[in-house]
Motif scaffolding. Structure first.
Motif, PDB file in Angstrom:
ATOM      1  N   UNK A  59     -11.290   9.151   7.807  1.00  0.00           N
ATOM      2  CA  UNK A  59     -10.148   8.589   7.083  1.00  0.00           C
ATOM      3  C   UNK A  59      -9.172   7.940   8.061  1.00  0.00           C
ATOM      4  N   UNK A  60      -8.891   8.605   9.169  1.00  0.00           N
ATOM      5  CA  UNK A  60      -7.967   8.045  10.154  1.00  0.00           C
ATOM      6  C   UNK A  60      -8.496   6.743  10.749  1.00  0.00           C
ATOM      7  N   UNK A  61      -9.801   6.704  11.023  1.00  0.00           N
ATOM      8  CA  UNK A  61     -10.391   5.483  11.556  1.00  0.00           C
ATOM      9  C   UNK A  61     -10.235   4.315  10.605  1.00  0.00           C
ATOM     10  N   UNK A  62     -10.422   4.577   9.327  1.00  0.00           N
ATOM     11  CA  UNK A  62     -10.277   3.512   8.324  1.00  0.00           C
ATOM     12  C   UNK A  62      -8.829   3.075   8.190  1.00  0.00           C
ATOM     13  N   UNK A  87      -7.138  -0.579   8.391  1.00  0.00           N
ATOM     14  CA  UNK A  87      -6.699  -1.212   7.149  1.00  0.00           C
ATOM     15  C   UNK A  87      -5.201  -1.459   7.039  1.00  0.00           C
ATOM     16  N   UNK A  88      -4.364  -0.653   7.697  1.00  0.00           N
ATOM     17  CA  UNK A  88      -2.932  -0.905   7.564  1.00  0.00           C
ATOM     18  C   UNK A  88      -2.532  -2.014   8.530  1.00  0.00           C
ATOM     19  N   UNK A 133     -12.714   9.190  -2.214  1.00  0.00           N
ATOM     20  CA  UNK A 133     -13.772   8.437  -1.532  1.00  0.00           C
ATOM     21  C   UNK A 133     -13.135   7.347  -0.667  1.00  0.00           C
ATOM     22  N   UNK A 134     -13.941   6.793   0.255  1.00  0.00           N
ATOM     23  CA  UNK A 134     -13.432   5.708   1.086  1.00  0.00           C
ATOM     24  C   UNK A 134     -13.138   4.466   0.261  1.00  0.00           C
ATOM     25  N   UNK A 135     -13.920   4.232  -0.773  1.00  0.00           N
ATOM     26  CA  UNK A 135     -13.669   3.081  -1.639  1.00  0.00           C
ATOM     27  C   UNK A 135     -12.314   3.222  -2.322  1.00  0.00           C
ATOM     28  N   UNK A 181       0.251  -1.969  -0.395  1.00  0.00           N
ATOM     29  CA  UNK A 181       0.895  -3.061   0.341  1.00  0.00           C
ATOM     30  C   UNK A 181       1.653  -3.996  -0.599  1.00  0.00           C
ATOM     31  N   UNK A 182       1.220  -4.084  -1.839  1.00  0.00           N
ATOM     32  CA  UNK A 182       1.823  -5.001  -2.808  1.00  0.00           C
ATOM     33  C   UNK A 182       3.051  -4.421  -3.492  1.00  0.00           C
ATOM     34  N   UNK A 183       3.260  -3.117  -3.323  1.00  0.00           N
ATOM     35  CA  UNK A 183       4.346  -2.454  -4.041  1.00  0.00           C
ATOM     36  C   UNK A 183       5.688  -2.677  -3.337  1.00  0.00           C
ATOM     37  N   UNK A 184       6.746  -2.603  -4.126  1.00  0.00           N
ATOM     38  CA  UNK A 184       8.097  -2.680  -3.574  1.00  0.00           C
ATOM     39  C   UNK A 184       8.791  -1.324  -3.596  1.00  0.00           C
ATOM     40  N   UNK A 185       8.183  -0.359  -4.246  1.00  0.00           N
ATOM     41  CA  UNK A 185       8.714   0.990  -4.300  1.00  0.00           C
ATOM     42  C   UNK A 185       7.900   1.887  -3.371  1.00  0.00           C
TER      43      UNK A 185
END
Length: 641
Positions: free
Chosen positions: A418-421, A425-426, A573-575, A585-589
């Protein structure tokens, strides 16, 4: 003498508005604002002053006194200790809640200004609401507990005492060598008392954060020591970051071809991709850093406190000479080091000039060590749980049955994968925060920083509950960047109240919660030292055994945060993880991603790392006896001072 009649609280607010700092020619206000939780001890005193005339101070409403003080600490840390937030609480429990945050700031040498309210100075209504009555000393109150965790402590029992208290507060808050929490205790009656203050007390004050240069003698002595060595090894500590000396540090390492490692406070000061950056060191270090440090003939610590994790409890480089560059003579003197007392940038520049044509004896060792670690990092990123177990095999010192967790948490996700992904991704300029549990070790080893000052870890005190509050403080310091708090379920349950403040203020933070249903780090510690799992997993009480070894608890953290108004996601899951990260990323909250992970899927120690922890000298268990004997042998190999 010209005077102005003000209450203590009004004078305090007016004084804070007049404080500035100047660093490398840049001048800015020192106090940005103040976090508040009002109660009967401060609402009619300091609260009245802030409501009536706050000046340029921004007032923020906290949700938990410890949480808001953590947020203030994180703000100052991300601002490189050059701007701070103040905090005010009510008397008694409200004040006591800030003690942990004060200790966290002081341990990390981060300036934190606290104004806890206190009982009546007159003692007329004694015992007042929320007052502790110590029968052996009536002058004591809850706030005396701050003495042990503050770099400066004072109690304003008369209005005129405010002046010396605040001047000393600024002295310590702007002391780059020895800063931390500053506690000014304000009795609730005194807050509203008036006095004729000199107008000169409120004149604009500029506190100069000067760069202290090293003595010529210390630089010559340090250079002479380095010239005798073939394989020196650099440690990049938090002092390099606060000195804003990253470029000078890199130039020094490159000029003389010296590999360097990072402490938790120093990580991301220089990008992980730099050819000489071998990553985290010590107990939570990787194989490359620990291997090179163990073989070094000189350790050069720049701006580090040499904690037990950095030194592997004084054992990792026990036989090496040590050179310490630090503003603090106390921290520089550890490990019987040769010392250079100086600002990091000034010391590195002076030492670079003094060393002239010196070169180390390194050949291909640095590159090869980094290559070996890169292969291990790839393995950690790609671990999968199958019907026959983990592929590739988890690096662990003990076995643990995971089928129960797999069924209860509905997941097969390993923490390292999870950390590697997430690292991929961020956004590369996003800032991550963390503080305690197994995640700091995994992050120091595994997290690849792509841009500078994007890694914000509190590990001087390893304070569970810092994570989410710190994300708010970092976001307030860096409002244009995405901020991610990485936290375990244990830390989240301890303190997540400032998530509400982030929503109230419109400061979007992202929480990635790793749920393995337990205090996984400490479960590892006890089982790795011969104990059975005991009261560290989140299990219901077993009616048959009477112990906490019953059914694994299942908590929907996403639902709890959703109730506050956050955008939440449940991930198994990773998906699902990738979809959640992209949508967040699209959220404003503010968002929370509830990731279910399997326990025992974090990293373990590398190289000759060792952590000195207390082990029972007497036990019926053979494995505990063995662990105790092994500890005694390792103690003989460690530095004694």
């Amino acid at each position: 003498m010209d005077t102005i009649r003000l209450t203590v609280s009004q004078a305090l607010v007016k004084f804070l508005n007049a404080q500035y700092v100047e660093y490398d020619g840049e001048k800015k206000p020192f106090i940005k604002g103040i976090f508040t939780i009002f109660g009967h001890g401060n609402v009619l005193g300091l609260g009245q002053a802030l409501q009536e005339n706050p000046g340029r101070l921004e007032v923020y409403q906290g949700r938990n006194e410890q949480g808001m003080a953590h947020a203030a600490t994180a703000f100052a840390k991300q601002k490189q200790r050059k701007q701070v937030m103040a905090c005010t609480s009510s008397v008694g429990p409200g004040s006591a809640n800030m003690i942990t945050a004060a200790a966290t700031a002081t341990a990390n040498q981060i300036p934190l200004l606290l104004f806890p309210s206190d009982v009546f100075a007159t003692r007329q209504p004694d015992p007042a609401l929320q007052q502790i009555e110590q029968t052996y000393d009536l002058s004591l109150s809850t706030n005396d507990a701050f003495r042990a965790v503050s770099k400066y402590w004072d109690r304003v029992s008369r209005p005129e005492q405010l002046m010396s208290a605040l001047i000393n507060a600024m002295r310590v808050l702007t002391n780059q060598a020895d800063t931390g929490a500053v506690t000014i205790s304000l009795p609730q009656d005194v807050q509203g008392e008036a006095w004729d203050y000199p107008l000169s007390f409120f004149q604009e004050r500029t506190h100069f954060l000067d760069r202290y240069e090293p003595s010529k003698r210390s630089i010559q002595e340090a250079a002479a020591l380095i010239r005798k060595k073939k394989k020196p090894f650099l440690i990049l500590g938090g002092g390099v970051r606060y000195s804003e000396a990253a470029d000078e540090f890199v130039q020094f390492a490159e000029t003389f071809h010296i590999p360097f490692s990072e402490t938790q406070a120093g990580k991301s000061c220089v990008e992980s991709s730099h050819p000489l950056n071998v990553g985290g060191l010590g107990v939570t270090g990787n194989s490359a850093a620990n291997e090179l440090a163990q073989k070094a003939d000189l350790i050069i610590g720049v701006g580090t406190r040499f904690t037990d994790f950095t030194t592997s409890s004084k054992r990792l480089y026990a036989d090496s000479d040590v050179l310490a560059i630090n503003l603090s003579d106390y921290h520089a003197s550890k490990l019987d080091a040769t010392t250079v007392i100086s600002d990091a940038k000034m010391a590195l520049l002076a030492l670079k000039d003094e060393l002239a044509n010196y070169q180390t004896g390194y050949q291909n060792e640095i590159k090869e060590a980094k290559q070996r670690w890169a292969q291990e990092l790839h393995r950690l990123h790609h671990i999968q749980y199958t019907e026959t177990g983990f592929t590739p095999e988890i690096k662990s010192h003990f076995d643990h049955e995971l089928d129960e967790y797999k069924e209860k948490l509905h997941t097969t996700l390993p923490q390292t994968t999870v950390l590697g992904c997430l690292n991929e991704w961020i956004p590369s300029d996003a800032i991550i925060t963390c503080a305690a549990g197994s995640l700091p070790g995994d992050l120091q080893r595994m997290w690849v920083t792509k841009e500078r000052n994007t890694y914000h870890l509190e590990y001087g005190y390893s304070c569970m509950g810092y994570e989410i509050a710190s994300a708010l403080g970092v976001k307030m310091a860096e409002p244009t960047k995405e901020v991610y708090a990485l936290t375990g379920d244990g830390s989240y349950l301890m303190l997540h109240s400032e998530l509400v403040t982030s929503i109230q203020e419109g400061y979007k933070i992202n929480i990635i919660l790793f749920d393995n249903s337990g205090f996984g780090c400490i479960n590892n510690l006890q089982m790795g030292h011969g104990m059975d799992s005991f009261a560290t997993e989140f299990r219901k009480r077993n009616k048959k055994t009477g112990q906490l070894d019953g059914e694994i608890m299942k908590i929907n953290f996403a639902q709890s945060a959703k109730g506050y108004g956050a955008k939440t996601y449940e991930v198994h899951t990773l998906e699902e993880l990738k979809s959640a990260v992209e949508d967040a990323k699209k959220q404003t909250v503010s968002t929370l991603i509830d990731v279910k992970v399997l326990p025992k899927t974090m990293t373990a120690g590398y190289g000759d790392s060792w952590w000195n922890v207390g082990i029972s000298e007497i036990s019926d268990k053979e494995q505990i006896q063995k662990e105790y004997e092994e500890k005694q042998q390792k103690l003989k190999q460690a530095r004694q001072y």
